[in-house]
Write an enzyme that holds these catalytic residues in place. Structure first.
Site, PDB file in Angstrom:
ATOM      1  N   SER C  69       1.481   0.511   7.040  1.00  0.00           N
ATOM      2  CA  SER C  69       1.523  -0.915   7.390  1.00  0.00           C
ATOM      3  C   SER C  69       2.722  -1.311   8.232  1.00  0.00           C
ATOM      4  O   SER C  69       2.736  -2.412   8.795  1.00  0.00           O
ATOM      5  CB  SER C  69       1.516  -1.776   6.121  1.00  0.00           C
ATOM      6  OG  SER C  69       0.263  -1.691   5.492  1.00  0.00           O
ATOM      7  N   LYS C  72       1.896  -2.449  11.548  1.00  0.00           N
ATOM      8  CA  LYS C  72       1.390  -3.790  11.838  1.00  0.00           C
ATOM      9  C   LYS C  72       2.376  -4.612  12.673  1.00  0.00           C
ATOM     10  O   LYS C  72       1.970  -5.417  13.511  1.00  0.00           O
ATOM     11  CB  LYS C  72       1.068  -4.522  10.528  1.00  0.00           C
ATOM     12  CG  LYS C  72      -0.179  -3.950   9.866  1.00  0.00           C
ATOM     13  CD  LYS C  72      -0.364  -4.403   8.428  1.00  0.00           C
ATOM     14  CE  LYS C  72      -1.648  -3.822   7.860  1.00  0.00           C
ATOM     15  NZ  LYS C  72      -1.738  -3.889   6.406  1.00  0.00           N
ATOM     16  N   TYR C 197      -7.049   1.403  14.441  1.00  0.00           N
ATOM     17  CA  TYR C 197      -6.257   0.973  13.283  1.00  0.00           C
ATOM     18  C   TYR C 197      -5.883   2.165  12.404  1.00  0.00           C
ATOM     19  O   TYR C 197      -4.732   2.302  11.972  1.00  0.00           O
ATOM     20  CB  TYR C 197      -7.063  -0.058  12.493  1.00  0.00           C
ATOM     21  CG  TYR C 197      -6.390  -0.543  11.236  1.00  0.00           C
ATOM     22  CD1 TYR C 197      -5.305  -1.421  11.307  1.00  0.00           C
ATOM     23  CD2 TYR C 197      -6.827  -0.119   9.988  1.00  0.00           C
ATOM     24  CE1 TYR C 197      -4.684  -1.860  10.147  1.00  0.00           C
ATOM     25  CE2 TYR C 197      -6.207  -0.557   8.833  1.00  0.00           C
ATOM     26  CZ  TYR C 197      -5.138  -1.424   8.913  1.00  0.00           C
ATOM     27  OH  TYR C 197      -4.519  -1.855   7.773  1.00  0.00           O
ATOM     28  N   TYR C 249       4.080  -7.313   1.205  1.00  0.00           N
ATOM     29  CA  TYR C 249       2.908  -7.541   0.354  1.00  0.00           C
ATOM     30  C   TYR C 249       3.207  -8.675  -0.646  1.00  0.00           C
ATOM     31  O   TYR C 249       3.809  -9.682  -0.268  1.00  0.00           O
ATOM     32  CB  TYR C 249       2.518  -6.251  -0.389  1.00  0.00           C
ATOM     33  CG  TYR C 249       2.293  -5.066   0.511  1.00  0.00           C
ATOM     34  CD1 TYR C 249       1.267  -5.056   1.458  1.00  0.00           C
ATOM     35  CD2 TYR C 249       3.104  -3.933   0.420  1.00  0.00           C
ATOM     36  CE1 TYR C 249       1.059  -3.948   2.267  1.00  0.00           C
ATOM     37  CE2 TYR C 249       2.882  -2.827   1.223  1.00  0.00           C
ATOM     38  CZ  TYR C 249       1.861  -2.840   2.140  1.00  0.00           C
ATOM     39  OH  TYR C 249       1.649  -1.749   2.937  1.00  0.00           O
ATOM     40  N   VAL C 267       2.753   1.883   2.778  1.00  0.00           N
ATOM     41  CA  VAL C 267       2.534   2.694   1.576  1.00  0.00           C
ATOM     42  C   VAL C 267       2.882   4.160   1.781  1.00  0.00           C
ATOM     43  O   VAL C 267       2.848   4.945   0.829  1.00  0.00           O
ATOM     44  CB  VAL C 267       1.092   2.575   1.035  1.00  0.00           C
ATOM     45  CG1 VAL C 267       0.827   1.188   0.507  1.00  0.00           C
ATOM     46  CG2 VAL C 267       0.078   2.998   2.071  1.00  0.00           C
TER      47      VAL C 267
END
Lengths: 313, 313, 313, 313
Positions: C69, C72, C197, C249, C267
């Site tokens: 992530s 992102k 992705y 998160y 993660v």
């Protein structure tokens, strides 16, 4: 079904009450207030009321219990008769919902901003708000008079301890009522409407009286025995339509497929059902399954439907 | 930023107040109670408070308004100081939520069953429940004394009309409070806690006083001017962390990216912001955008951040 | 902070890596695919990158891991530069949400019908859909070239095993992507966008490279060392605003109050953070807390913020 | 009802078809794919099928249309027969839900993590996953053979244009299917299961054939005319229980109270209903109300229930 054999049906009732008592072993009474938790889980009873008003019964059929959510169908019928469909269904829908009975979520999220149906708490509180009268006592007295006519003769009492306990512990219902007030759906002050609601939940009936109410609906609104019309056919059908889709909390669909009858349960352990043109049924057993329905009651009703061929569709 | 040029900054403030007044044209004051709806949408003011306690101001910087949700950060700081972190954060989280400020849904759906943060209504009502005192008046008096110390000297008054109006119309907040009571999160009776909450929302401050509060946070808890510690560094940072993630309702993320400052708005039209080690800022303008934030206030704060280089990360 | 003492900071980093390793004991690596589950939970590293591009590092700072992530924020910066703000924020919001990172609910319920922000999966998939190119490989190659410029020199590789595993097991992300397609938010075919992705999640970097990316943001878009502008100030601030409100998160608010820095976790065990005008920080430790954040990474960043006075607001 | 007067019932059907056509004026055909939008909104037909297999019909009773969601009850009956109750109801519930037919929310939020019932899209896709066969064509061929037996003789065709259009535009259903795959509820590959689902929705029947299917359920699983058992009594009752609680999308409760019959609608404009021991009914009219139910069909069924006394409970 061929000719109705009273002896055979009485014997069947005895067997089913025994079966219901056995089924009760896997559950326990509601315990959110002490007065309910103290119920004897093995006290199981059942009764049928024929169109003539004749009663067949077995077990603890004369033990009284608080009707709790069963009052929702009585109040709905009463308010439909006294206030009319438009007053009710402009404030509450007729559709089942997959949410818990005490859920508040859809009041915030649904486009219509009204409770989905009158058999969840939010909808039932709206219905209480439509009962004639101002104080809770006055509103509930009107309902009790209506119930007296339905069951013939006796004005039902209220269990004062249960009423006071529920009134004192019902923060979630107060939250729902204030939200309804915020949406403009409450036909009265929050405190008085809730007072009416808590009172009606504490009405005391026994299984034979539930059976009489069931027979009233089975006769599409005629009082069994007397033949007097208490509820219009149209209103009786609306109530039964809601019972069949939403009458047993999160177990409504399961029960509908299993027993094929309109029914309504309460956490006091009572269930009433209605078999069109045939009979009303009342069952009692305070041990509940995880959805809040009487284990004995569901067993008795499902088996009775099978044995007497009551499945309606 | 180089040496702080008071004249230039004063002139800038004047320009930005004018810009803010222009921005206000596309919105209007909160109208859920008459006392707020009557506010003059073109009454716009702003003030800075330096670490020394010195104030620079422009426009309607001395016009008082009810601080509404700005009180949430004051009450949070006060309760953190008087009750401690554990008391607060065992009952309310620190995480932003995408839900509306008055949403009740997550109380039902979240695993933790506690409000997501102290800046939404549910969380703020929990915080009011932790204020020392029993009656609402007593609880709010303690908070007012805390605010007096923060702003130096004057005990803030309460707008009695706004207080009574909110108290009389706040069904949604009552629903939330009863739900919190149902979850066991309310440190007091529902009525008294709500009374404290409605009172604190009606506290009257002006933009210079909001600037002083902002400066208190900019100094990590020291009172501007006096240098006395009112809030611990750790608590000040917690409050600012929450302001930066959740301070402007559904516009918090947008504002965070645009102005880069911790801030808190109220539907009375006030916003306070804090620039670490630099200054506190108070802005006022009752015309709101669709999210409930002061249009003038957001414009003034965003432009001030650009012009004075206040973006903090 | 006074003059920057390299020796003291290096010693501090060593201590914090040891602290981070101790903190890792209470968690374990992500286990939804075998390639992640196999990571050594005690492999912990950290690095700082100063504005000059100088690196200080400790522990397993050169061990590569998939950035998951963390990609992102890289993809967001890349797409903001190549497609512009309007293209991005017409399809995805800037607001934090209290929902899980892989939640699909708000796509159905929110009024805006777009993902709340680009750091949850739904929003990140929208961002991947805006990457130039048609095939997933082509889209990701563009991003990899952008990352190369950010970290200086090396084009990052992709962990083929992780990429293939994620691509093969990601039913939930496929559900999200098809829902986005249904909403008309996907700038490409579902399969190719998802392929991009999954590839970007499998990009391999080490802690020193995360620190370089953090420094790029700390310099508001200038490449550390070279001083070349890769990202505009405005876009860098938007990215940092989102990191500060949504970067970790369901622990974003907690971390914001504790460390006071924009950061983004993955993660795979990596976290990057940015301290305005001071430094970028990269931390690695694959043992995760229950929210999916690196236990060692959070410990190292929080303590570093305290020790070096990096708290920004 | 007294002796069945064919002439009177035929005349009634003619009147009701005319009433249905008038009711259709306030709606319009489904328009999410061109092939449905092109339907003639005034093409209205109805048919009854008695237990003997005899058909009475009126209007456009031989015009074929894609059965769409009506296929959900056929597929459910077929899968119950071929795979058994346990296979089905371990993966999907029996309870109504207040959510839209294509909602995905409860897959994420419900404790059971399975679709609420087999008549919403998520549940129906699970059912398609249980159809024997591997490819979509093979799975659907099995269902078509089952339908042939139900309606007697003809193997129903598929509307290739509708099938291809739905398959090409159904992002929302793909999202649902991938989510189901993520939950481990899909008995096959996503693409093949969806292919089976899209094919079954495009099965072409006319109102007389729907009436035959309705009669099959009215006979508790016996094929009208032949008397062969195609579905067990228990499975027929389960299907009817679901129809009565969930058969008409968000209008199920309303219809249940109004017509008192199990029924299932599809956005192609068809509705089938079943009157126990009496008849099956098929109605067609492509103009839909805002819930996706055929306006003409609902009118015809409700009036027929009144006129023939079909209300079942």
């Amino acid at each position: 079904m061929a000719a109705f054999d009273r002896g055979a049906v009485s014997a069947l009732l005895d067997r089913l009450v025994a079966e219901g008592r056995a089924a009760a072993a896997s559950g326990r009474p509601a315990d959110y207030i002490p007065a309910l938790a103290a119920a004897d889980p093995l006290a199981v009873g059942a009764a049928l009321c024929l169109g003539s008003g004749e009663i067949l019964e077995s077990g603890e059929s004369r033990r009284r219990f608080t009707i709790q959510s069963v009052s929702k169908v009585l109040a709905l019928a009463y308010v439909l008769e006294t206030r009319g469909e438009e007053a009710v269904f402009s404030r509450v829908g007729k559709e089942p919902t997959g949410d818990p009975f005490n859920s508040i979520i859809r009041l915030e999220t649904s486009d219509t901003r009204k409770p989905y149906n009158p058999l969840i708490n939010a909808g039932a509180i709206v219905v209480s708000g439509l009962e004639p009268g101002s104080s809770g006592a006055e509103r509930c007295a009107g309902l009790a008079a209506f119930v007296r006519e339905a069951i013939g003769g006796r004005t039902p009492a209220i269990d004062e301890e249960v009423y006071r306990s529920e009134s004192g512990t019902a923060s979630r219902n107060r939250a729902i009522a204030w939200f309804l007030d915020n949406l403009g759906l409450l036909g009265g002050g929050v405190d008085e409407v809730l007072d009416a609601y808590f009172r009606q939940c504490a009405i005391l009936l026994d299984a034979t009286e539930l059976a009489r109410v069931g027979a009233l609906f089975a006769l599409d609104g005629l009082v069994p025995g007397s033949g007097c019309r208490l509820v219009s056919v149209r209103h009786a059908r609306i109530v039964k339509g809601l019972m069949i889709t939403c009458g047993l909390y999160d177990g409504s669909g399961e029960f509908c497929s299993a027993a094929g009858l309109p029914a309504k349960s309460g956490v006091g352990g009572g269930i009433l059902a209605s078999a069109l043109g045939r009979m009303g049924i009342g069952a009692y057993g305070p041990a509940l399954d995880e959805r809040g329905n009487s284990l004995a009651g569901i067993r008795i009703l499902t088996r009775l439907s099978e044995e007497l061929g009551l499945f309606e569709f």
